[in-house]
Design an enzyme around this catalytic site. Structure first.
Site, PDB file in Angstrom:
ATOM      1  N   TYR A 193     -28.917  43.126 -50.217  1.00 33.88           N
ATOM      2  CA  TYR A 193     -30.157  43.025 -51.001  1.00 33.88           C
ATOM      3  C   TYR A 193     -30.450  41.561 -51.359  1.00 33.88           C
ATOM      4  CZ  TYR A 193     -33.073  43.150 -55.224  1.00 33.88           C
ATOM      5  OH  TYR A 193     -34.040  42.904 -56.169  1.00 33.88           O
ATOM      6  N   LYS A 222     -33.593  39.225 -50.041  1.00 34.58           N
ATOM      7  CA  LYS A 222     -34.541  38.660 -51.018  1.00 34.58           C
ATOM      8  C   LYS A 222     -34.600  37.133 -50.896  1.00 34.58           C
ATOM      9  CE  LYS A 222     -36.764  40.389 -53.737  1.00 34.58           C
ATOM     10  NZ  LYS A 222     -38.194  40.786 -53.585  1.00 34.58           N
TER      11      LYS A 222
END
Length: 284
Positions: free
Chosen positions: A127, A131
């Site tokens: 994640y 990002k």
């Protein structure tokens, strides 16, 4: 105020932006459906921006299932990186400024210090990697951007830690909560207000900014505060993260320095517990 377009309008922050826009009397703002603003369809995004001609685009669309991302790498990458890339390119083509929401999870979080915008980003899970790659795509495509990293987002909308704790607290007498991961909760309503403050300031101080509520806490103390404020009788036991293994590794300490956003835009940031009181009152 200039016209605003919100991508990812159905999510937690999107719903908070809608709520706050109504409270602030912001009328020239569009909240398209996920279908009409598909972050993974470059043609759809360009067509949407061509029709709406927004001065500002706020990107709330994100893959945020931290543990699932370890298995769904391609999907997380598509939404968080490729989608950001498409949107930044569309904004560049149509002369829009992009406000892109990112995360404290771009940091490793292995030392106890306030994280500044220019500190080395070294994510430790899929994640966080996707990002950070999304941030890089935005910066590479579009000089006119504000990247806002936030943390531990909650509100009265969608699924989040506060609502989960209230639900579990109503069902159980005792809960084990991790006490050795430290950060700052962020009330998404406060973040929405900060985003509008940046847009209304008219300043072109583009770049990366940090925004969370003020203060520092652990998940254990956060949960304890939720039950205290909501007057829920449940025993909360502190446990180490090692006692509750998850697929994705989390930063141990991810408290962000917010000096830059406060001084640049003269933003007043509420203390985390005060905002939690507000949110729980609305949920009640």
């Amino acid at each position: 105020m200039s016209k605003i377009l919100v991508i990812g309008a159905g999510g937690q922050l999107g719903q908070c932006l809608k709520n706050v826009a109504e409270l602030r009397g912001i009328a020239d703002i569009v909240f398209p459906s996920e279908q009409d603003a598909n972050i993974l369809d470059e043609g759809v995004l360009n067509a949407l921006l061509a029709i709406e001609q927004p001065a500002f685009v706020i990107n709330c669309a994100a893959y945020t299932a931290v543990d699932k991302a370890e298995d769904e790498i391609e999907l997380a990458k598509a939404i968080n990186e490729t989608g950001a890339d498409y949107l930044a390119s569309a904004c560049a083509a149509h002369g829009s400024t992009l406000v892109h929401i990112s995360t404290d999870f771009v940091f490793e979080g292995n030392e106890v210090k306030l994280l500044k915008e220019d500190d080395e980003a070294k994510p430790i899970n899929v994640y966080g990697v996707t990002k950070l790659d999304g941030e890089k795509a935005v910066a590479a495509n579009l000089p006119a951007h504000f990247i806002i990293r936030t943390s531990w987002l909650y509100s009265e909308y969608a699924n989040n830690f506060v609502k989960t704790m209230l639900k579990l607290g109503a069902e159980r007498d005792e809960l084990n909560i991790i006490a050795d991961q430290v950060g700052t909760p962020t009330y998404a309503i406060d973040l929405a207000n900060a985003i509008y403050d940046i847009i209304e300031s008219g300043q072109k101080a583009y770049g990366v900014y940090h925004y969370s509520n003020e203060g520092v806490t652990s998940w254990f103390d956060f949960a304890t505060a939720i039950f205290d404020i909501s007057k829920t009788a449940v025993k909360v036991k502190p446990i180490p993260g090692s006692a509750y293994p998850t697929k994705a590794t989390r930063p141990a300490f991810s408290v962000m320095d917010k000096t830059k956003i406060k001084t640049t835009f003269n933003i007043k940031i509420p203390y985390w517990r005060d905002s939690l009181v507000d949110c729980i009152a609305k949920l009640r």
